[in-house]
Scaffold this active site. Structure first.
Site, PDB file in Angstrom:
ATOM      1  N   GLY A 277       2.068  -9.324  -2.638  1.00 34.11           N
ATOM      2  CA  GLY A 277       2.496 -10.687  -2.303  1.00 34.11           C
ATOM      3  C   GLY A 277       3.149 -11.262  -3.557  1.00 34.11           C
ATOM      4  O   GLY A 277       2.544 -11.185  -4.650  1.00 34.11           O
TER       5      GLY A 277
ATOM      6  N   ARG B 278       7.312  -3.054  -9.524  1.00 36.13           N
ATOM      7  CA  ARG B 278       7.916  -3.351  -8.213  1.00 36.13           C
ATOM      8  C   ARG B 278       9.165  -4.212  -8.463  1.00 36.13           C
ATOM      9  O   ARG B 278       9.071  -5.244  -9.128  1.00 36.13           O
ATOM     10  CB  ARG B 278       6.914  -4.090  -7.291  1.00 36.13           C
ATOM     11  CG  ARG B 278       5.693  -3.236  -6.948  1.00 36.13           C
ATOM     12  CD  ARG B 278       4.883  -3.834  -5.811  1.00 36.13           C
ATOM     13  NE  ARG B 278       5.567  -3.690  -4.546  1.00 36.13           N
ATOM     14  CZ  ARG B 278       5.165  -4.282  -3.417  1.00 36.13           C
ATOM     15  NH1 ARG B 278       4.100  -5.083  -3.428  1.00 36.13           N
ATOM     16  NH2 ARG B 278       5.831  -4.087  -2.291  1.00 36.13           N
TER      17      ARG B 278
ATOM     18  N   ASP C  12      10.123 -12.954  -1.049  1.00 39.75           N
ATOM     19  CA  ASP C  12       9.931 -12.241  -2.316  1.00 39.75           C
ATOM     20  C   ASP C  12      10.984 -12.623  -3.335  1.00 39.75           C
ATOM     21  O   ASP C  12      10.729 -12.603  -4.537  1.00 39.75           O
ATOM     22  CB  ASP C  12       9.921 -10.728  -2.080  1.00 39.75           C
ATOM     23  CG  ASP C  12       8.573 -10.327  -1.552  1.00 39.75           C
ATOM     24  OD1 ASP C  12       8.336 -10.490  -0.341  1.00 39.75           O
ATOM     25  OD2 ASP C  12       7.722  -9.914  -2.360  1.00 39.75           O
TER      26      ASP C  12
ATOM     27  N   ASN D 221      12.493 -10.568   2.061  1.00 39.58           N
ATOM     28  CA  ASN D 221      11.062 -10.634   2.422  1.00 39.58           C
ATOM     29  C   ASN D 221      10.690  -9.309   3.085  1.00 39.58           C
ATOM     30  O   ASN D 221      11.534  -8.426   3.263  1.00 39.58           O
ATOM     31  CB  ASN D 221      10.804 -11.831   3.343  1.00 39.58           C
ATOM     32  CG  ASN D 221       9.319 -12.067   3.546  1.00 39.58           C
ATOM     33  OD1 ASN D 221       8.552 -12.105   2.591  1.00 39.58           O
ATOM     34  ND2 ASN D 221       8.879 -12.189   4.785  1.00 39.58           N
TER      35      ASN D 221
HETATM   36  O1  MRU Z   1       4.868  -5.569  -0.090  1.00 38.76           O
HETATM   37  P1  MRU Z   1       4.104  -6.862  -0.162  1.00 38.76           P
HETATM   38  O2  MRU Z   1       2.840  -6.852   0.624  1.00 38.76           O
HETATM   39  O3  MRU Z   1       3.903  -7.292  -1.592  1.00 38.76           O
HETATM   40  O4  MRU Z   1       5.071  -7.900   0.515  1.00 38.76           O
HETATM   41  C1  MRU Z   1       4.658  -9.228   0.677  1.00 38.76           C
HETATM   42  C2  MRU Z   1       5.657 -10.056   1.385  1.00 38.76           C
HETATM   43  O5  MRU Z   1       6.703  -9.602   1.779  1.00 38.76           O
HETATM   44  C3  MRU Z   1       5.355 -11.504   1.527  1.00 38.76           C
HETATM   45  O6  MRU Z   1       5.919 -12.013   2.697  1.00 38.76           O
HETATM   46  C4  MRU Z   1       5.957 -12.257   0.333  1.00 38.76           C
HETATM   47  O7  MRU Z   1       5.569 -11.683  -0.881  1.00 38.76           O
HETATM   48  C5  MRU Z   1       5.603 -13.681   0.340  1.00 38.76           C
HETATM   49  S1  MRU Z   1       3.888 -13.867   0.007  1.00 38.76           S
HETATM   50  C6  MRU Z   1       3.548 -15.409  -0.233  1.00 38.76           C
END
Ligand code: MRU
Length: 343
Positions: free
Chosen positions: A48, A90, A236, A246
């Protein structure tokens, strides 16, 4: 209402709720070094965008505490390699690079090695509380968009686990529910890592909010039947023109929402906005291992030796976005001008 704490600073260690074990087990890890933090981010034990940023900041602080030298020049050279290791985990979440950028500035502004170490711990703690506070504020703004009796569809996990705070899209839903609004929530399972099935379902259940889990491919069906009043997702990275990266599948939801005349909202703290990236085309999309598609929870589900693609995010062009909800207010078209004003 219980908020799950994904990250807690213990003074010289980082306590981290391992999200890969949820919802089966609530396992907390105590990380004492930056390499462990980098690994936890890479393996999505913490994930996240805002939570990744906070973990990154603590990772840099831990890395600084590990450096044993009184020479400022040597310290800064070794800190650079800590920053590079954290940044290589990441590539998509803007919050990670915002965090390392802030940590680097805090180090540069401090004097002796001992002062830099103190400054870095202080900065990480400050960043953590700012991120947590920001999502509470944006949830308040966003709740105005959720009408009593609404049926809200959300994707991935954007709650406390993803933000260390109240949540972005899920924070908006939680806030509207706490206001006493009657809601129906659709949570998508979010293939391949199942953040919806595992994490959003876990958080919604903890919050006592009624919801229905659907597979990603069911969204169009429920929209077509008039059962979805709005879609709300996190982000993101938001480019200067409003294009938003996202979780993979977000773009399909946005196109479907427009086709059905359903508002599509993005909720994110301003730390996710990247003024240096002019449009979505410039956003680096993380490619993860095909194994995540070919296996579910460690069990192979496909014939041996086949190929699979695994982009972790997609980009939704700004023209599909009805509004971007931040802690500094709500932004609408023309995003290019208005995002610049609030960042
Ligand atoms: O791969 P992740 O689980 O890190 O991806 C998370 C997302 O895509 C969320 O929608 C994004 O980070 C927003 S979280 C507040």
């Amino acid at each position: 209402m219980k908020d799950s704490q994904p990250l807690t600073w213990l003074g010289s260690k980082l306590r981290l709720l391992d999200q890969t074990n949820l919802p089966r087990e609530e396992v907390y890890l105590e990380l004492a070094g930056y390499q462990e933090v980098a690994q936890a981010i890479r393996e999505m034990k913490v994930r996240g965008a805002p939570a990744i940023g906070v973990a990154a900041a603590y990772g840099v602080a831990l890395g600084a505490l590990e450096i044993e030298t009184s020479s400022r020049d040597e310290f800064m050279a070794r800190l650079k390699s800590v920053l590079e290791t954290i940044e290589a985990t990441r590539p998509t979440a803007r919050n990670l690079f915002m965090a390392t950028g802030r940590m680097q500035k805090a180090a540069e502004a401090a004097g002796s090695v001992a002062e830099i170490k103190e400054a870095l711990v202080r900065e990480a703690v400050r960043l953590h509380s700012e991120e947590a506070e920001a999502t509470r504020k944006l949830a308040q703004f966003g709740a105005d968009f959720i009408k009593n009796g609404a049926s809200v569809l959300t994707h991935c996990n954007t709650g406390s686990l993803a933000t260390t705070g109240y949540g972005t899209a899920l924070g908006v839903i939680k806030y509207a529910y706490e206001q006493g609004k009657k809601l129906r929530v659709f949570a998508t399972e979010t293939r391949p890592r199942l953040q919806g099935t595992r994490l959003t379902a876990w958080e919604l259940r903890q919050a006592g909010i009624p919801f229905t889990l659907i597979t990603d491919s069911m969204a169009g069906h429920f929209m077509n039947r008039g059962e979805v009043s709005c879609v709300i997702v996190g982000a993101d990275r938001i480019a200067a023109n409003g294009d938003t990266a996202n979780k993979i599948g977000t773009y399909s939801l946005a196109v479907l929402a427009m086709e059905h005349g359903i508002p599509f909202y993005v909720a994110a703290p301003t730390t996710t906005i990247d003024p240096m990236t002019s449009s979505g085309e410039e956003i680096t999309i993380e490619e993860r291992s095909p194994d995540e598609v070919l296996n579910i929870q460690g069990v192979s589900i496909a014939p041996e030796g086949i190929k699979a693609a695994n982009p972790a995010f997609d980009v939704t062009p700004h023209l599909y976005i009805s509004a971007i909800i931040t802690e500094k207010g709500v932004v609408r078209e023309p995003y290019g001008e208005r995002l610049g004003e609030i960042v």
